[in-house]
Design a protein around this motif. Structure first.
Motif, PDB file in Angstrom:
ATOM      1  N   ASP A  17       0.851  -1.186   0.000  1.00  0.00           N
ATOM      2  CA  ASP A  17       0.000   0.000   0.000  1.00  0.00           C
ATOM      3  C   ASP A  17       0.892   1.243   0.000  1.00  0.00           C
ATOM      4  OD1 ASP A  17      -1.317   2.283   1.717  1.00  0.00           O
ATOM      5  OD2 ASP A  17      -2.988   1.057   0.962  1.00  0.00           O
ATOM      6  N   PRO A  18       0.723   2.145  -0.981  1.00  0.00           N
ATOM      7  CA  PRO A  18       1.618   3.305  -1.075  1.00  0.00           C
ATOM      8  C   PRO A  18       1.636   4.184   0.185  1.00  0.00           C
ATOM      9  CG  PRO A  18       0.295   3.108  -3.059  1.00  0.00           C
ATOM     10  CD  PRO A  18      -0.235   2.101  -2.079  1.00  0.00           C
ATOM     11  N   ASN A  19       0.486   4.362   0.817  1.00  0.00           N
ATOM     12  CA  ASN A  19       0.440   5.183   2.026  1.00  0.00           C
ATOM     13  C   ASN A  19       1.225   4.532   3.162  1.00  0.00           C
ATOM     14  OD1 ASN A  19      -0.335   7.286   3.848  1.00  0.00           O
ATOM     15  ND2 ASN A  19      -1.964   5.970   4.613  1.00  0.00           N
ATOM     16  N   PHE A  20       0.974   3.260   3.430  1.00  0.00           N
ATOM     17  CA  PHE A  20       1.698   2.580   4.501  1.00  0.00           C
ATOM     18  C   PHE A  20       3.184   2.491   4.180  1.00  0.00           C
ATOM     19  CE2 PHE A  20      -2.542   0.493   5.476  1.00  0.00           C
ATOM     20  CZ  PHE A  20      -2.793   1.305   6.562  1.00  0.00           C
ATOM     21  N   ASN A  21       3.516   2.245   2.915  1.00  0.00           N
ATOM     22  CA  ASN A  21       4.926   2.179   2.527  1.00  0.00           C
ATOM     23  C   ASN A  21       5.613   3.521   2.788  1.00  0.00           C
ATOM     24  OD1 ASN A  21       7.094   0.520   1.253  1.00  0.00           O
ATOM     25  ND2 ASN A  21       7.091   2.236  -0.169  1.00  0.00           N
ATOM     26  N   HIS A  43       5.081  -5.797   5.889  1.00  0.00           N
ATOM     27  CA  HIS A  43       4.065  -6.435   5.031  1.00  0.00           C
ATOM     28  C   HIS A  43       2.829  -6.878   5.811  1.00  0.00           C
ATOM     29  CE1 HIS A  43       6.149  -9.913   6.704  1.00  0.00           C
ATOM     30  NE2 HIS A  43       5.061 -10.596   6.416  1.00  0.00           N
ATOM     31  N   THR A  44       2.908  -6.968   7.141  1.00  0.00           N
ATOM     32  CA  THR A  44       1.770  -7.425   7.944  1.00  0.00           C
ATOM     33  C   THR A  44       0.761  -6.317   8.203  1.00  0.00           C
ATOM     34  OG1 THR A  44       2.805  -6.956  10.093  1.00  0.00           O
ATOM     35  CG2 THR A  44       3.255  -9.117   9.101  1.00  0.00           C
ATOM     36  N   ILE A  45       1.102  -5.093   7.855  1.00  0.00           N
ATOM     37  CA  ILE A  45       0.196  -3.962   8.081  1.00  0.00           C
ATOM     38  C   ILE A  45      -0.780  -3.874   6.918  1.00  0.00           C
ATOM     39  CG2 ILE A  45       0.070  -1.459   8.280  1.00  0.00           C
ATOM     40  CD1 ILE A  45       2.907  -1.629   9.590  1.00  0.00           C
ATOM     41  N   THR A  46      -2.069  -3.930   7.244  1.00  0.00           N
ATOM     42  CA  THR A  46      -3.108  -3.906   6.222  1.00  0.00           C
ATOM     43  C   THR A  46      -4.119  -2.783   6.423  1.00  0.00           C
ATOM     44  OG1 THR A  46      -4.411  -5.488   7.499  1.00  0.00           O
ATOM     45  CG2 THR A  46      -2.941  -6.388   5.798  1.00  0.00           C
ATOM     46  N   ASP A  47      -4.156  -2.201   7.619  1.00  0.00           N
ATOM     47  CA  ASP A  47      -5.101  -1.126   7.935  1.00  0.00           C
ATOM     48  C   ASP A  47      -4.590  -0.367   9.158  1.00  0.00           C
ATOM     49  OD1 ASP A  47      -5.630  -2.861  10.099  1.00  0.00           O
ATOM     50  OD2 ASP A  47      -7.552  -3.504   9.294  1.00  0.00           O
ATOM     51  N   SER A  48      -5.326   0.653   9.572  1.00  0.00           N
ATOM     52  CA  SER A  48      -4.892   1.481  10.707  1.00  0.00           C
ATOM     53  C   SER A  48      -4.755   0.673  11.985  1.00  0.00           C
ATOM     54  CB  SER A  48      -5.862   2.638  10.934  1.00  0.00           C
ATOM     55  OG  SER A  48      -5.856   3.499   9.825  1.00  0.00           O
ATOM     56  N   SER A  50      -4.055  -2.552  12.349  1.00  0.00           N
ATOM     57  CA  SER A  50      -2.851  -3.395  12.340  1.00  0.00           C
ATOM     58  C   SER A  50      -1.589  -2.533  12.433  1.00  0.00           C
ATOM     59  CB  SER A  50      -2.813  -4.308  11.109  1.00  0.00           C
ATOM     60  OG  SER A  50      -2.772  -3.580   9.903  1.00  0.00           O
ATOM     61  N   TRP A  51      -1.631  -1.327  11.869  1.00  0.00           N
ATOM     62  CA  TRP A  51      -0.499  -0.395  12.008  1.00  0.00           C
ATOM     63  C   TRP A  51      -0.224  -0.124  13.485  1.00  0.00           C
ATOM     64  CZ3 TRP A  51       2.790   2.390   8.725  1.00  0.00           C
ATOM     65  CH2 TRP A  51       3.536   3.387   9.358  1.00  0.00           C
ATOM     66  N   VAL A  52      -1.268   0.239  14.219  1.00  0.00           N
ATOM     67  CA  VAL A  52      -1.113   0.570  15.639  1.00  0.00           C
ATOM     68  C   VAL A  52      -0.599  -0.652  16.407  1.00  0.00           C
ATOM     69  CG1 VAL A  52      -2.352   1.229  17.747  1.00  0.00           C
ATOM     70  CG2 VAL A  52      -2.859   2.386  15.572  1.00  0.00           C
ATOM     71  N   LYS A  53      -1.137  -1.821  16.094  1.00  0.00           N
ATOM     72  CA  LYS A  53      -0.710  -3.045  16.778  1.00  0.00           C
ATOM     73  C   LYS A  53       0.776  -3.327  16.519  1.00  0.00           C
ATOM     74  CE  LYS A  53      -1.697  -7.970  17.141  1.00  0.00           C
ATOM     75  NZ  LYS A  53      -2.510  -9.078  16.654  1.00  0.00           N
ATOM     76  N   VAL A  54       1.202  -3.232  15.266  1.00  0.00           N
ATOM     77  CA  VAL A  54       2.597  -3.506  14.913  1.00  0.00           C
ATOM     78  C   VAL A  54       3.529  -2.481  15.555  1.00  0.00           C
ATOM     79  CG1 VAL A  54       4.251  -3.526  12.995  1.00  0.00           C
ATOM     80  CG2 VAL A  54       2.107  -4.786  12.799  1.00  0.00           C
ATOM     81  N   MET A  55       3.199  -1.191  15.425  1.00  0.00           N
ATOM     82  CA  MET A  55       4.069  -0.142  15.973  1.00  0.00           C
ATOM     83  C   MET A  55       4.147  -0.221  17.500  1.00  0.00           C
ATOM     84  SD  MET A  55       5.559   1.598  13.652  1.00  0.00           S
ATOM     85  CE  MET A  55       5.519   0.524  12.235  1.00  0.00           C
ATOM     86  N   THR A  56       3.025  -0.510  18.148  1.00  0.00           N
ATOM     87  CA  THR A  56       3.021  -0.635  19.611  1.00  0.00           C
ATOM     88  C   THR A  56       3.870  -1.822  20.035  1.00  0.00           C
ATOM     89  OG1 THR A  56       0.838   0.382  19.760  1.00  0.00           O
ATOM     90  CG2 THR A  56       1.543  -0.946  21.635  1.00  0.00           C
ATOM     91  N   GLY A  57       3.749  -2.928  19.321  1.00  0.00           N
ATOM     92  CA  GLY A  57       4.562  -4.104  19.637  1.00  0.00           C
ATOM     93  C   GLY A  57       6.051  -3.815  19.471  1.00  0.00           C
ATOM     94  N   LEU A  58       6.411  -3.136  18.376  1.00  0.00           N
ATOM     95  CA  LEU A  58       7.815  -2.774  18.154  1.00  0.00           C
ATOM     96  C   LEU A  58       8.304  -1.803  19.230  1.00  0.00           C
ATOM     97  CD1 LEU A  58       7.902  -2.264  14.280  1.00  0.00           C
ATOM     98  CD2 LEU A  58       8.896  -4.158  15.572  1.00  0.00           C
ATOM     99  N   ALA A  59       7.451  -0.855  19.616  1.00  0.00           N
ATOM    100  CA  ALA A  59       7.828   0.128  20.643  1.00  0.00           C
ATOM    101  C   ALA A  59       8.118  -0.555  21.977  1.00  0.00           C
ATOM    102  CB  ALA A  59       6.711   1.156  20.808  1.00  0.00           C
ATOM    103  N   LYS A  60       7.242  -1.444  22.377  1.00  0.00           N
ATOM    104  CA  LYS A  60       7.436  -2.152  23.654  1.00  0.00           C
ATOM    105  C   LYS A  60       8.708  -2.993  23.622  1.00  0.00           C
ATOM    106  CE  LYS A  60       2.568  -2.350  24.919  1.00  0.00           C
ATOM    107  NZ  LYS A  60       1.378  -3.211  25.099  1.00  0.00           N
TER     108      LYS A  60
END
Length: 114
Positions: A17-21, A43-48, A50-60
């Motif tokens: 997705d160009p926006n997520f990329n 590549h696991t980010i598909t919507d807002s 999942s974005w929040v879930k991935v970024m929060t997991g990486l942050a922690k």
């Protein structure tokens, strides 16, 4: 001794997705994200949500490992895709801001950044 601030250069294909990329590249270029880490999960980010879930997991994970520069970027970008009024948005923003000012305290104290 004065220290220069440098920024990374380049572009990565992290999501179809160009926006997520674009935003994932921003995490690397401007927000202290780790390109190898984002290559593994982008590549696991598909919507807002999942974005929040991935970024929060990486942050922690980054925070637990003492990688504050990465944690700051991930917390900031987790908040970026949270909707106004969403539970946790203000707390996530405050977490990113607090870590940012702690981590970069010397830059402000020395007048390198205002």
């Amino acid at each position: 001794m004065e220290q220069n601030i440098t920024f990374k250069k380049g572009s990565w294909r992290l999501n179809q997705d160009p926006n997520f990329n674009f935003q994932l590249n921003s995490v690397i270029m401007w927000d202290g994200g780790d390109e190898e880490e984002l290559l593994r999960v982008g590549h696991t980010i598909t919507d807002s949500r999942s974005w929040v879930k991935v970024m929060t997991g990486l942050a922690k994970k980054a925070e637990k490992e003492g990688r504050m520069e990465h944690a700051i970027g991930y917390w900031r970008m987790a908040e970026f895709f949270m909707y106004d009024g969403e539970e946790g948005k203000k707390a996530t923003y405050q977490k990113a801001a607090d870590l940012f000012y702690q981590y970069y305290r010397e830059y402000f104290e020395r007048g390198m950044v205002e």
